[in-house]
Design a protein around this motif. Sequence first.
Motif, PDB file in Angstrom:
ATOM      1  N   GLY A  44       0.804  -1.210   0.000  1.00 12.47           N
ATOM      2  CA  GLY A  44       0.000   0.000   0.000  1.00 12.47           C
ATOM      3  C   GLY A  44       0.839   1.263   0.000  1.00 12.47           C
ATOM      4  N   CYS A  45       0.197   2.376  -0.327  1.00 16.67           N
ATOM      5  CA  CYS A  45       0.929   3.647  -0.330  1.00 16.67           C
ATOM      6  C   CYS A  45       1.270   4.120   1.079  1.00 16.67           C
ATOM      7  CB  CYS A  45       0.123   4.718  -1.065  1.00 16.67           C
ATOM      8  SG  CYS A  45      -1.404   5.220  -0.245  1.00 16.67           S
ATOM      9  N   LEU A  46       0.679   3.487   2.097  1.00 18.43           N
ATOM     10  CA  LEU A  46       1.004   3.818   3.481  1.00 18.43           C
ATOM     11  C   LEU A  46       2.057   2.880   4.068  1.00 18.43           C
ATOM     12  CD1 LEU A  46      -2.599   4.591   4.806  1.00 18.43           C
ATOM     13  CD2 LEU A  46      -0.826   6.216   4.132  1.00 18.43           C
ATOM     14  N   SER A  47       2.556   1.955   3.272  1.00 17.04           N
ATOM     15  CA  SER A  47       3.576   1.022   3.749  1.00 17.04           C
ATOM     16  C   SER A  47       4.935   1.716   3.802  1.00 17.04           C
ATOM     17  CB  SER A  47       3.673  -0.179   2.801  1.00 17.04           C
ATOM     18  OG  SER A  47       2.439  -0.846   2.670  1.00 17.04           O
ATOM     19  N   PRO A  48       5.601   1.735   4.956  1.00 17.59           N
ATOM     20  CA  PRO A  48       6.919   2.398   5.018  1.00 17.59           C
ATOM     21  C   PRO A  48       7.964   1.626   4.228  1.00 17.59           C
ATOM     22  CG  PRO A  48       6.468   1.246   7.066  1.00 17.59           C
ATOM     23  CD  PRO A  48       5.216   1.159   6.251  1.00 17.59           C
ATOM     24  N   GLN A  49       8.709   2.344   3.401  1.00 21.17           N
ATOM     25  CA  GLN A  49       9.785   1.740   2.632  1.00 21.17           C
ATOM     26  C   GLN A  49      11.157   2.079   3.203  1.00 21.17           C
ATOM     27  OE1 GLN A  49       9.476   2.040  -1.663  1.00 21.17           O
ATOM     28  NE2 GLN A  49       7.312   2.578  -1.542  1.00 21.17           N
ATOM     29  N   LEU A  50      11.209   3.094   4.046  1.00 16.64           N
ATOM     30  CA  LEU A  50      12.473   3.564   4.603  1.00 16.64           C
ATOM     31  C   LEU A  50      12.223   4.072   6.010  1.00 16.64           C
ATOM     32  CD1 LEU A  50      15.063   5.820   2.789  1.00 16.64           C
ATOM     33  CD2 LEU A  50      14.295   6.408   5.066  1.00 16.64           C
ATOM     34  N   ILE A  51      13.164   3.847   6.908  1.00 14.10           N
ATOM     35  CA  ILE A  51      13.060   4.346   8.276  1.00 14.10           C
ATOM     36  C   ILE A  51      14.307   5.164   8.578  1.00 14.10           C
ATOM     37  CG2 ILE A  51      12.851   3.741  10.718  1.00 14.10           C
ATOM     38  CD1 ILE A  51      11.492   1.143   9.832  1.00 14.10           C
ATOM     39  N   TYR A  52      14.097   6.445   8.868  1.00 12.13           N
ATOM     40  CA  TYR A  52      15.192   7.319   9.287  1.00 12.13           C
ATOM     41  C   TYR A  52      15.317   7.251  10.805  1.00 12.13           C
ATOM     42  CZ  TYR A  52      16.084   9.657   4.824  1.00 12.13           C
ATOM     43  OH  TYR A  52      16.457   9.945   3.532  1.00 12.13           O
ATOM     44  N   VAL A  53      16.528   6.954  11.285  1.00 14.08           N
ATOM     45  CA  VAL A  53      16.811   6.855  12.715  1.00 14.08           C
ATOM     46  C   VAL A  53      17.886   7.882  13.050  1.00 14.08           C
ATOM     47  CG1 VAL A  53      17.581   5.357  14.594  1.00 14.08           C
ATOM     48  CG2 VAL A  53      16.221   4.399  12.693  1.00 14.08           C
ATOM     49  N   GLN A  54      17.585   8.768  13.991  1.00 16.18           N
ATOM     50  CA  GLN A  54      18.546   9.821  14.323  1.00 16.18           C
ATOM     51  C   GLN A  54      19.747   9.242  15.064  1.00 16.18           C
ATOM     52  OE1 GLN A  54      17.040  13.077  16.743  1.00 16.18           O
ATOM     53  NE2 GLN A  54      18.510  14.505  15.826  1.00 16.18           N
ATOM     54  N   ASP A  55      20.920   9.671  14.666  1.00 12.14           N
ATOM     55  CA  ASP A  55      22.155   9.217  15.295  1.00 12.14           C
ATOM     56  C   ASP A  55      22.314   9.878  16.668  1.00 12.14           C
ATOM     57  OD1 ASP A  55      24.429   7.580  15.131  1.00 12.14           O
ATOM     58  OD2 ASP A  55      25.691   9.291  14.631  1.00 12.14           O
TER      59      ASP A  55
END
Length: 433
Positions: free
Chosen positions: A255-266
């Motif tokens: 779906g268009c709401l499926s996350p493809q990338l996760i940004y994690v703050q260092d």
Amino acid sequence: MSLLSVAHLNDIVDRLLVARERTLLTRSVKNIATRIDRVVARFLDSASAAYQEAVARLPEETGLSPEMIRHTLPLIFQEYRSAKLMELLDNELGAASTLDRFEPTWRGERRACGFPLITQVLAGNIPGAGLDGVIFALLVKSATLVKTASAAPFLPLQFARVLNEVDPELGQCLAIVSWSGGNTALEEVAFSRADIVLASGSDESLAAIRRRTRGRFLGYGHKISFAVIDKNSLPNAPTLAQRAAYDVTLFDQQGCLSPQLIYVQDGGAATPPEFAALLAQGLAYWQQQLPRGAIPPAASMAIRRLRDQAEWQALAGKDVMLYASPHGTEWTVLYEAEPTFAPSPLYRTVRVKPFYSFTQLAELLTPMRPFLEAAGVAIAAEQFAQAVELLGQAGVSRICPIGAMQPPPLSWRHGGRPRLADLVRWTEIERKE
């Protein structure tokens, strides 16, 4: 759905318009919402024939596993209960009753009117896609012609069948059809006779439909979603990883709401690579609970290609880490120190990337502005206002907690547009000078 001719399709449209005059325009919106609620209740009842047939048929049609279908059917239908439908109408139109009669305003009165015919072109990426538009069209008292994706006709057809069982007169206001793409003669009827054409699909297919539309066109094209975790939320990294894995897992990331990338703050309690390892554990868990279904050979090849590239990059000394399911392509997590936004091959394949500040994150999102839809977030209170303002300015339409990205509430403004207000026109009476 037999083969259609132009004459047959014109006849269907004629009958829809007659049914609208006879049924939709003579009923209150509350009556329509109540009847829709009865249909929805069938799909939420695991003992009903509608539910059981859906569970039996949808795995083969969609490629999703039986476990996934059983898990997601309630998620698909739970938002369409009558109380929620009426609340949405009140919120978007001021009062649902404006669809029944003129209501007072500070200058006089006003009334919302649905258009005679809405044609809808549905995508087939996940079950239930486009069902909201079908329901909304009936609520605003528009007759509805629905063209299903040729590979995914079952759920719209099943909804129409149950509607005919619950309320045959209301069922006559909805027609489900299908034809091969590019049939210009049928498209001329479906699109030129409609007051509104509501379509989902690739950007190319939407452009082709838009050119053939004479009325209002509302298109929903390619979108990408992602997640953001700030460093102050990382003491909760194991729980967040499990929730993020659930978001990736649902509907096999189609779906268009499926996350493809996760940004994690260092700089947090867990590093971005450590979060990637936790995410892999979460995906392994959900593979046991909700196994991934069948996927096209081309998709499997794309995932294997991504894995091969990651392994070569790691051997070349790049800061890349790969976590992959051991026996196939069921799930893949790729940590990349290079932070540029990049989509994934889907089917439970997700990238994890670091970011260092929200200013940098804004720069990373800028090239993707036209395509961003939703962001799942875990952001501490002291950063929250700044972060959500940034995400909104970047083009994100929906911001929600990680673990709640799918499915959205009924009020979700897909593409940033109203859910119902685009489907009506207004008549106003001015009584004050």
